[in-house]
Design a protein around this motif. Sequence first.
Motif, PDB file in Angstrom:
ATOM      1  N   PRO A   1       0.873  -1.262   0.026  1.00  0.00           N
ATOM      2  CA  PRO A   1       0.205   0.036  -0.058  1.00  0.00           C
ATOM      3  C   PRO A   1       1.013   1.238   0.027  1.00  0.00           C
ATOM      4  CG  PRO A   1       0.022  -0.858   2.152  1.00  0.00           C
ATOM      5  CD  PRO A   1       0.819  -1.892   1.519  1.00  0.00           C
ATOM      6  N   ASP A   2       0.360   2.318  -0.353  1.00  0.00           N
ATOM      7  CA  ASP A   2       0.994   3.496  -0.519  1.00  0.00           C
ATOM      8  C   ASP A   2       1.214   4.068   1.083  1.00  0.00           C
ATOM      9  OD1 ASP A   2       1.007   4.275  -3.299  1.00  0.00           O
ATOM     10  OD2 ASP A   2      -1.139   4.313  -2.619  1.00  0.00           O
ATOM     11  N   ILE A   3       0.550   3.729   2.078  1.00  0.00           N
ATOM     12  CA  ILE A   3       1.012   4.043   3.535  1.00  0.00           C
ATOM     13  C   ILE A   3       0.770   2.648   4.414  1.00  0.00           C
ATOM     14  CG2 ILE A   3       0.397   5.542   5.457  1.00  0.00           C
ATOM     15  CD1 ILE A   3      -1.274   7.454   3.359  1.00  0.00           C
ATOM     16  N   ILE A   4       1.833   2.263   4.997  1.00  0.00           N
ATOM     17  CA  ILE A   4       1.683   1.336   5.898  1.00  0.00           C
ATOM     18  C   ILE A   4       1.600   2.078   7.460  1.00  0.00           C
ATOM     19  CG2 ILE A   4       2.873  -0.652   6.921  1.00  0.00           C
ATOM     20  CD1 ILE A   4       4.092  -1.211   4.136  1.00  0.00           C
ATOM     21  N   LEU A   5       0.718   1.247   8.228  1.00  0.00           N
ATOM     22  CA  LEU A   5       0.563   1.483   9.676  1.00  0.00           C
ATOM     23  C   LEU A   5       0.794   0.229  10.403  1.00  0.00           C
ATOM     24  CD1 LEU A   5      -2.832   3.565   9.660  1.00  0.00           C
ATOM     25  CD2 LEU A   5      -0.454   4.533   9.193  1.00  0.00           C
ATOM     26  N   LEU A   6       1.828   0.319  11.162  1.00  0.00           N
ATOM     27  CA  LEU A   6       2.208  -0.853  11.924  1.00  0.00           C
ATOM     28  C   LEU A   6       2.516  -0.686  13.426  1.00  0.00           C
ATOM     29  CD1 LEU A   6       5.564  -1.679   9.749  1.00  0.00           C
ATOM     30  CD2 LEU A   6       3.211  -2.698   9.361  1.00  0.00           C
ATOM     31  N   ASP A   7       1.655  -1.363  13.878  1.00  0.00           N
ATOM     32  CA  ASP A   7       1.479  -1.241  15.485  1.00  0.00           C
ATOM     33  C   ASP A   7       2.075  -2.549  16.120  1.00  0.00           C
ATOM     34  OD1 ASP A   7       0.652  -0.729  17.939  1.00  0.00           O
ATOM     35  OD2 ASP A   7      -1.402  -0.985  17.787  1.00  0.00           O
ATOM     36  N   GLU A   8       3.513  -2.100  16.654  1.00  0.00           N
ATOM     37  CA  GLU A   8       4.294  -3.177  17.496  1.00  0.00           C
ATOM     38  C   GLU A   8       4.573  -4.275  16.479  1.00  0.00           C
ATOM     39  OE1 GLU A   8       6.007  -2.540  19.941  1.00  0.00           O
ATOM     40  OE2 GLU A   8       4.610  -1.083  21.069  1.00  0.00           O
ATOM     41  N   PRO A   9       5.189  -4.055  15.038  1.00  0.00           N
ATOM     42  CA  PRO A   9       5.610  -4.927  14.235  1.00  0.00           C
ATOM     43  C   PRO A   9       6.602  -6.112  14.756  1.00  0.00           C
ATOM     44  CG  PRO A   9       6.593  -2.988  13.467  1.00  0.00           C
ATOM     45  CD  PRO A   9       5.381  -2.694  14.745  1.00  0.00           C
ATOM     46  N   THR A  10       7.437  -5.605  15.570  1.00  0.00           N
ATOM     47  CA  THR A  10       8.672  -6.685  16.156  1.00  0.00           C
ATOM     48  C   THR A  10       8.429  -7.480  17.240  1.00  0.00           C
ATOM     49  OG1 THR A  10       9.651  -4.788  17.545  1.00  0.00           O
ATOM     50  CG2 THR A  10      10.098  -4.808  15.159  1.00  0.00           C
ATOM     51  N   ASN A  11       7.082  -7.322  17.780  1.00  0.00           N
ATOM     52  CA  ASN A  11       6.772  -8.081  18.917  1.00  0.00           C
ATOM     53  C   ASN A  11       7.039  -9.637  18.915  1.00  0.00           C
ATOM     54  OD1 ASN A  11       6.046  -6.046  20.531  1.00  0.00           O
ATOM     55  ND2 ASN A  11       4.004  -6.276  20.992  1.00  0.00           N
ATOM     56  N   HIS A  12       6.685 -10.233  17.596  1.00  0.00           N
ATOM     57  CA  HIS A  12       7.182 -11.665  17.596  1.00  0.00           C
ATOM     58  C   HIS A  12       7.928 -12.157  16.764  1.00  0.00           C
ATOM     59  CE1 HIS A  12       3.230 -11.758  19.886  1.00  0.00           C
ATOM     60  NE2 HIS A  12       2.602 -11.041  18.953  1.00  0.00           N
ATOM     61  N   LEU A  13       9.172 -10.888  16.446  1.00  0.00           N
ATOM     62  CA  LEU A  13      10.137 -11.418  15.437  1.00  0.00           C
ATOM     63  C   LEU A  13      11.250 -11.612  16.506  1.00  0.00           C
ATOM     64  CD1 LEU A  13       9.510  -8.850  12.727  1.00  0.00           C
ATOM     65  CD2 LEU A  13       8.646 -11.065  12.756  1.00  0.00           C
ATOM     66  N   ASP A  14      12.225 -12.504  15.841  1.00  0.00           N
ATOM     67  CA  ASP A  14      13.554 -12.632  16.312  1.00  0.00           C
ATOM     68  C   ASP A  14      14.498 -11.581  15.842  1.00  0.00           C
ATOM     69  OD1 ASP A  14      14.189 -13.862  13.980  1.00  0.00           O
ATOM     70  OD2 ASP A  14      14.142 -15.785  14.470  1.00  0.00           O
ATOM     71  N   MET A  15      15.753 -11.690  16.180  1.00  0.00           N
ATOM     72  CA  MET A  15      16.722 -10.550  15.740  1.00  0.00           C
ATOM     73  C   MET A  15      16.882 -10.542  14.211  1.00  0.00           C
ATOM     74  SD  MET A  15      19.439 -10.294  18.654  1.00  0.00           S
ATOM     75  CE  MET A  15      19.487  -9.263  20.229  1.00  0.00           C
ATOM     76  N   SER A  16      17.045 -11.809  13.578  1.00  0.00           N
ATOM     77  CA  SER A  16      17.145 -11.739  12.252  1.00  0.00           C
ATOM     78  C   SER A  16      16.072 -11.252  11.540  1.00  0.00           C
ATOM     79  CB  SER A  16      17.495 -13.406  11.861  1.00  0.00           C
ATOM     80  OG  SER A  16      18.647 -13.771  12.467  1.00  0.00           O
ATOM     81  N   SER A  17      14.835 -11.643  11.920  1.00  0.00           N
ATOM     82  CA  SER A  17      13.646 -11.009  11.194  1.00  0.00           C
ATOM     83  C   SER A  17      13.461  -9.574  11.224  1.00  0.00           C
ATOM     84  CB  SER A  17      12.473 -11.822  11.834  1.00  0.00           C
ATOM     85  OG  SER A  17      12.463 -13.385  11.612  1.00  0.00           O
TER      86      SER A  17
END
Length: 671
Positions: free
Chosen positions: A180-196
């Motif tokens: 999309p032209d605008i991305i809204l992300l609310d806490e996108p890193t909560n479930h990601l490890d360091m590599s991700s």
Amino acid sequence: MILSCSSICKSFGSDDILKNASFHIEEHEKAAIVGINGAGKSTLLKIITGELPADSGEVVISKGKTLGYLAQNQDLLSHRTIYDEMLEVKRPVIEMEERLRELEVSMKLADGEELEAMMDTYSRLSHQFDLINGYAWKSEIVGVLKGLGFPEEEFGKQISTLSGGQKTRVSLGKLLLTSPDIILLDEPTNHLDMSSIAWLENYLLNYKGSVIIVAHDRYFLDKIVTKVVELDNGKATVYLGNYSAYSEKRAQMRAIQMKAYLNQQQEIKHQEEVIEKLKSFNREKSIKRAESREKMLNKIEVLEKPTEINDAMDIRLEPNILSGNDVLTVRDLEKSFGAQHLFSHVDFDVKRGERVAIIGDNGTGKTTILKMINGLVTPDHGEITLGSRVHIGYYDQDHQVLHMDKTLFEEISDAYPGMNNTQIRNTLASFLFTGDDAFKRIGDLSGGERGRVSLAKLMLSEANFLILDEPTNHLDITSKEILENALSHYGGTVLYVSHDRYFINKTATRILDLTGGKLLNYIGNYDYYLEKREAMMAAHFGTSSDGTAKTPAAGGSVFSGSVLRTAGAADSGQASVSVQSVSPNSPATDTKLDWKAQKEEQARLRKRQNDLKKVEAEIHDLETRDGEIDALLCDESVFTDVARLMELNKEKEDLAAKLEVLYEKWEELAE
């Protein structure tokens, strides 16, 4: 400008969450929305998407622009596999490709006008297909899934069998693929490890659209954003730059605001004293001046006192006794769960005063190591030895050390029966639990609230060896900074697992990277780890940072288990110091001039204050004498003596003239 928020207001009951919040986002801009928990960050995102109506204000999105939103928690309902779910996003592209293949077959059988029409359609579709990078849709799906931590063997997993965190990653992948032209992300890193997280950073940095992020991961924000919108007490303030620039500017702005507030308070107090003094002179001219000053004082717009940055949570970590120098010794540790082998031949030591971070991808066994040290999990092989006088304080990310059926008050009082009611209440208040909060059930609390209870128990333990599993999860940025400060000043030893790179960078003195079933040791913080990681991986696993195999150098065999010292004294991040001469026009010279001017100003102010005191003393003496004359004039022996009467009247006139001059001088000096 692609997005504008103007005077957004939102209340829930009597709580004003947003008060005239205004900001705008440019095309291709990457921005963060920050603030403490409850500041209204997620609420603002929902208002922008239209999911939640604002009480007043306006959100304007540029005509024709698309918007995508990732909420914190995703309940993805689907019977498809992970890969098939991604295919649905690319369905229009796939259908366009199928249409092109159909046209290619049809054009072989057509001629004349029909062929010409087909060729026109084919040319138009091919151009559109190229514009949307249609030929790369398969590699895009695979790249996004792998980047978000899904290996190819998991592509066929059913969505319905995934955990909440995995579903959130799938939803994030779908959103990224829609572009999309605008991305809204609310806490996108909560479930990601360091590599991700590192992959997502790179993806967003190169993303052509605009991005608005709500996150507590300061390292992540530092890498990506160029604008920060801070929500504080319902108001929005915009800062240009990344998170570190915002943090520095906010501290400077707060210092300026506090100075302005204190100066205004000092001026108000001074004016009130002048008004009171003028009225005490009890003369018409002075009283009018006092009234004039009062009117001016009433028109002043009184500044609010700036709120404290770190007044949210009060945590003080102090060990009760000093441990021995050897705090923890681990030898030949090994662990598997069924067919899943985590690690083997793991050796490491922890010395008194160290702050050691264990890092690594999800599922490598970091938390398992902490649980084995605490006796919660039994190792398959190996030995764990605690040093003398070691007292462990354990913070569990799942908060299993808390009792879900107890109230907060019971949780503290049962663990520390020597504390009285007032002490327990004060402790809970330090961690933001006031009033009836003390009688809430642990099981009814949010993840962040349980985290604060665990931190309160940790503080009360007075342990000299803290073992922490993801201590910053669910904490807002302010609370993280408070915990960082507490750990940095802690007199004991710390071993922790964390994905928070900013937190690691601020607190760790050593990093253990659990990778490939082994531990690699880096003597330094996270920045040092990043600097040395590629060389370490190449030397001990024969691979480069991109995972391609390399032939080990002579003597550089694959790492066999014992922890390696990777940096000596000369390579420990210490900076050399250079001495430079100071030119006549250098900043040092300017500083001397500023110092001289400051001393002169201080001397001038002292002289004025002394002059003011002298004038006040003279006024007091003359007013006292004037009062004595008034008393004498009432004495019959005086007012019947014409010569004496005229003498006293003449003295009284002289006093009035002198007082008039002194009053004027006092007002001048009082300014």
